[in-house]
Design a protein around this motif. Structure first.
Motif, PDB file in Angstrom:
ATOM      1  N   TYR A   1      44.446   4.663  37.363  1.00 15.00           N
ATOM      2  CA  TYR A   1      42.959   6.292  36.932  1.00 15.00           C
ATOM      3  C   TYR A   1      42.424   6.222  38.168  1.00 15.00           C
ATOM      4  CZ  TYR A   1      38.892   7.957  34.961  1.00 15.00           C
ATOM      5  OH  TYR A   1      37.791   8.852  34.714  1.00 15.00           O
ATOM      6  N   GLY A   2      42.842   7.914  38.277  1.00 16.90           N
ATOM      7  CA  GLY A   2      43.319   8.101  39.286  1.00 16.90           C
ATOM      8  C   GLY A   2      43.883   7.260  40.476  1.00 16.90           C
ATOM      9  N   ASN A   3      43.425   7.491  41.211  1.00 17.49           N
ATOM     10  CA  ASN A   3      44.858   6.402  42.379  1.00 17.49           C
ATOM     11  C   ASN A   3      44.203   4.963  42.415  1.00 17.49           C
ATOM     12  OD1 ASN A   3      42.211   6.940  43.641  1.00 17.49           O
ATOM     13  ND2 ASN A   3      42.764   6.890  45.690  1.00 17.49           N
ATOM     14  N   LEU A   4      43.261   3.959  41.584  1.00 18.53           N
ATOM     15  CA  LEU A   4      42.748   2.893  41.173  1.00 18.53           C
ATOM     16  C   LEU A   4      43.737   2.680  40.259  1.00 18.53           C
ATOM     17  CD1 LEU A   4      39.512   4.140  40.545  1.00 18.53           C
ATOM     18  CD2 LEU A   4      40.084   2.813  42.825  1.00 18.53           C
ATOM     19  N   MET A   5      43.755   1.000  40.938  1.00 18.29           N
ATOM     20  CA  MET A   5      45.080  -0.088  39.449  1.00 18.29           C
ATOM     21  C   MET A   5      44.046  -0.865  39.244  1.00 18.29           C
ATOM     22  SD  MET A   5      47.393  -1.880  43.053  1.00 18.29           S
ATOM     23  CE  MET A   5      45.374  -1.922  44.222  1.00 18.29           C
ATOM     24  N   VAL A   6      43.569  -0.258  37.787  1.00 23.05           N
ATOM     25  CA  VAL A   6      42.815  -0.273  36.803  1.00 23.05           C
ATOM     26  C   VAL A   6      43.603  -1.288  35.636  1.00 23.05           C
ATOM     27  CG1 VAL A   6      41.573   1.369  36.325  1.00 23.05           C
ATOM     28  CG2 VAL A   6      43.608   1.580  35.269  1.00 23.05           C
ATOM     29  N   ASP A   7      44.837  -1.647  35.943  1.00 25.96           N
ATOM     30  CA  ASP A   7      45.188  -2.912  35.661  1.00 25.96           C
ATOM     31  C   ASP A   7      45.830  -4.034  36.168  1.00 25.96           C
ATOM     32  OD1 ASP A   7      45.795  -2.643  32.733  1.00 25.96           O
ATOM     33  OD2 ASP A   7      48.053  -1.519  33.087  1.00 25.96           O
ATOM     34  N   VAL A   8      45.122  -4.260  36.766  1.00 31.61           N
ATOM     35  CA  VAL A   8      45.117  -5.103  38.060  1.00 31.61           C
ATOM     36  C   VAL A   8      45.033  -6.747  37.470  1.00 31.61           C
ATOM     37  CG1 VAL A   8      43.357  -5.234  39.224  1.00 31.61           C
ATOM     38  CG2 VAL A   8      44.531  -6.319  40.326  1.00 31.61           C
ATOM     39  N   ARG A   9      45.821  -7.636  37.490  1.00 30.15           N
ATOM     40  CA  ARG A   9      45.236  -8.519  37.600  1.00 30.15           C
ATOM     41  C   ARG A   9      44.676  -9.749  38.292  1.00 30.15           C
ATOM     42  NH1 ARG A   9      50.647 -11.937  34.820  1.00 30.15           N
ATOM     43  NH2 ARG A   9      50.545  -9.816  33.161  1.00 30.15           N
ATOM     44  N   ALA A  10      43.517  -9.654  37.723  1.00 30.34           N
ATOM     45  CA  ALA A  10      42.525 -11.179  38.600  1.00 30.34           C
ATOM     46  C   ALA A  10      43.236 -12.243  38.394  1.00 30.34           C
ATOM     47  CB  ALA A  10      41.506 -10.911  38.469  1.00 30.34           C
ATOM     48  N   SER A  11      44.172 -12.981  39.504  1.00 25.91           N
ATOM     49  CA  SER A  11      44.563 -14.250  39.589  1.00 25.91           C
ATOM     50  C   SER A  11      44.109 -15.401  40.849  1.00 25.91           C
ATOM     51  CB  SER A  11      45.912 -13.916  39.271  1.00 25.91           C
ATOM     52  OG  SER A  11      46.484 -13.753  40.404  1.00 25.91           O
ATOM     53  N   ASN A  12      43.255 -14.034  41.647  1.00 24.10           N
ATOM     54  CA  ASN A  12      42.573 -15.218  42.843  1.00 24.10           C
ATOM     55  C   ASN A  12      41.856 -14.627  43.070  1.00 24.10           C
ATOM     56  OD1 ASN A  12      42.973 -13.063  43.914  1.00 24.10           O
ATOM     57  ND2 ASN A  12      45.123 -13.682  44.371  1.00 24.10           N
TER      58      ASN A  12
ATOM     59  N   GLY B   1      37.553  -9.676  31.692  1.00 24.67           N
ATOM     60  CA  GLY B   1      38.001  -9.374  33.384  1.00 24.67           C
ATOM     61  C   GLY B   1      39.242  -8.072  33.510  1.00 24.67           C
ATOM     62  N   GLU B   2      39.161  -7.383  32.190  1.00 25.26           N
ATOM     63  CA  GLU B   2      39.616  -6.306  32.085  1.00 25.26           C
ATOM     64  C   GLU B   2      39.017  -4.913  32.363  1.00 25.26           C
ATOM     65  OE1 GLU B   2      43.029  -6.488  31.272  1.00 25.26           O
ATOM     66  OE2 GLU B   2      43.778  -8.319  30.430  1.00 25.26           O
ATOM     67  N   VAL B   3      40.036  -5.025  33.840  1.00 21.00           N
ATOM     68  CA  VAL B   3      38.898  -3.776  34.086  1.00 21.00           C
ATOM     69  C   VAL B   3      39.084  -2.427  33.671  1.00 21.00           C
ATOM     70  CG1 VAL B   3      39.197  -2.408  36.270  1.00 21.00           C
ATOM     71  CG2 VAL B   3      39.688  -4.350  36.652  1.00 21.00           C
ATOM     72  N   LYS B   4      40.451  -1.699  33.187  1.00 19.52           N
ATOM     73  CA  LYS B   4      40.397  -0.425  32.412  1.00 19.52           C
ATOM     74  C   LYS B   4      39.462  -0.786  30.856  1.00 19.52           C
ATOM     75  CE  LYS B   4      44.656   0.926  31.490  1.00 19.52           C
ATOM     76  NZ  LYS B   4      45.708   0.820  30.894  1.00 19.52           N
ATOM     77  N   ASN B   5      39.267  -1.336  30.472  1.00 15.54           N
ATOM     78  CA  ASN B   5      37.999  -1.984  29.940  1.00 15.54           C
ATOM     79  C   ASN B   5      36.779  -1.663  30.270  1.00 15.54           C
ATOM     80  OD1 ASN B   5      41.177  -3.092  29.216  1.00 15.54           O
ATOM     81  ND2 ASN B   5      39.895  -3.512  26.949  1.00 15.54           N
ATOM     82  N   ALA B   6      36.411  -2.263  30.573  1.00  9.18           N
ATOM     83  CA  ALA B   6      35.443  -2.528  31.839  1.00  9.18           C
ATOM     84  C   ALA B   6      35.099  -0.743  31.830  1.00  9.18           C
ATOM     85  CB  ALA B   6      35.145  -3.517  32.406  1.00  9.18           C
ATOM     86  N   ILE B   7      35.626  -0.579  32.950  1.00  5.67           N
ATOM     87  CA  ILE B   7      35.828   0.700  33.419  1.00  5.67           C
ATOM     88  C   ILE B   7      35.385   1.770  31.602  1.00  5.67           C
ATOM     89  CG2 ILE B   7      36.241   2.564  33.705  1.00  5.67           C
ATOM     90  CD1 ILE B   7      38.099   0.870  35.583  1.00  5.67           C
ATOM     91  N   LEU B   8      35.766   1.881  30.429  1.00  3.08           N
ATOM     92  CA  LEU B   8      35.214   2.617  29.437  1.00  3.08           C
ATOM     93  C   LEU B   8      34.473   2.155  28.867  1.00  3.08           C
ATOM     94  CD1 LEU B   8      36.888   4.223  27.543  1.00  3.08           C
ATOM     95  CD2 LEU B   8      38.422   3.184  26.344  1.00  3.08           C
TER      96      LEU B   8
END
Length: 318
Positions: free
Chosen positions: A237-248, A279-286
């Motif tokens: 989303y723009g230059n943000l990695m909104v599908d990043v997987r939070a594994s740590n 914890g889904e970043v894209k969903n949280a932004i929406l």
């Protein structure tokens, strides 16, 4: 071994030596013949100067790179995979790029694949004869169940490595999109592929050591292929990695920061949105920007094939 076999092997070695002598990446540079007698700082400056020429060589191929990316993204949007195939350094770079896609873009298992001649053990140990086998490349692609929806990127500094060329030829026969990435002009690899990308970086500091400029060029192009493909697929989303997987924990912190940068919301609102979306970043932004709950965010994103901007537009116009 018979004398006939000895003669055949000698002739093959002679032909290969003659072929290598005509490759730009294998050229000898007499002006550097005594580089080992220079100071460490002098060598470092020479090497740094050589590396500085690589981006310009990549820039000359940008239209070809962009065309290959558009084709790759189109197929991946229909469920296809991105598959890299190479030997030695080229193969390792492909495996590296593929392995970084799941944590960076939350790609699914097998969505981006790196094949190296000789298998996983070849990442750390040379596997004798593996790079010389086009048949092995076809077998490796066959084991993946290659389809016409997939994209195969053959990687070879010389542009002649049988494993890479064989992978591209086999893939093209099956109707897959093919890309040939090499560092020599007029390469067999580029000729075999639908999209030939030849980043000519010139002779290496150490004669024939294509893990240097050629390797750097290949890494830059692979960065573009995977990153821009994922941008086209809505993984950012723009230059943000909104599908990043939070594994740590580092990535958990990055997730919170990405939501903050995208929405400007207060910390408690961000935490609530991340909790509501697992914890889904894209969903949280929406959730924050469209003021919807977690299930609604998931539904909107599914309808927009994962593209956050499209989901936001749908939420605000419905």
């Amino acid at each position: 071994m018979s004398s006939t076999a000895d003669h055949t092997n000698l002739r093959a070695e002679t032909n290969l030596r003659a072929e290598l002598e005509h490759l730009t990446t294998e050229a000898f540079r007499p002006e550097l013949a005594e580089i080992d007698r220079r100071s460490t700082l002098e060598i470092a400056r020479i090497m740094n100067g050589e590396d500085a020429t690589v981006p310009a060589a990549v820039a000359a191929q940008l239209p070809r790179i962009a065309a290959a990316i558009d084709g790759t993204a189109e197929r991946m949007a229909r469920g296809g995979r991105l598959i890299y195939a190479g030997a030695g350094t080229a193969g390792r770079l492909g495996v590296l790029d593929a392995s970084e896609c799941p944590p960076t873009f939350n790609t699914g298992p097998g969505e981006v694949v790196g094949l190296i001649a000789g298998g996983p053990s070849a990442m750390v140990t040379a596997v004798e004869g593996a790079e010389d086998s086009a048949e092995l490349a076809a077998e490796d692609l066959g084991a993946l169940g290659l389809t016409a929806q997939d994209t195969v990127v053959g990687i070879s500094a010389s542009g002649r490595t049988p494993y890479a060329v064989g992978a591209v030829r086999h893939a093209r026969e099956l109707g897959a999109l093919t890309v040939g990435l090499s560092c020599n002009a007029g390469s067999a690899l580029a000729a075999a592929a639908e999209h030939g990308i030849e980043v000519v970086v010139g002779p290496e500091l150490l004669t024939g050591s294509t893990r240097l400029k050629a390797g750097t060029a290949q890494k830059l192009v692979l960065n573009m292929i995977s990153t821009i493909t994922m941008i086209r697929l809505g993984k950012t989303y723009g230059n943000l990695m909104v599908d990043v997987r939070a594994s740590n924990e580092k990535l958990h912190a990055r997730s919170r920061r990405i939501v903050s940068l995208a929405t400007g919301a207060a910390d408690d609102r961000i935490e609530a949105a991340l909790a509501a979306t697992g914890g889904e970043v894209k969903n949280a932004i929406l959730c924050v920007l469209a003021d919807v709950d977690g299930p609604t965010a998931a539904r909107l994103l599914a309808a927009s094939e994962g593209h956050l901007r499209a989901a936001l537009l749908a939420a605000t116009t419905s």
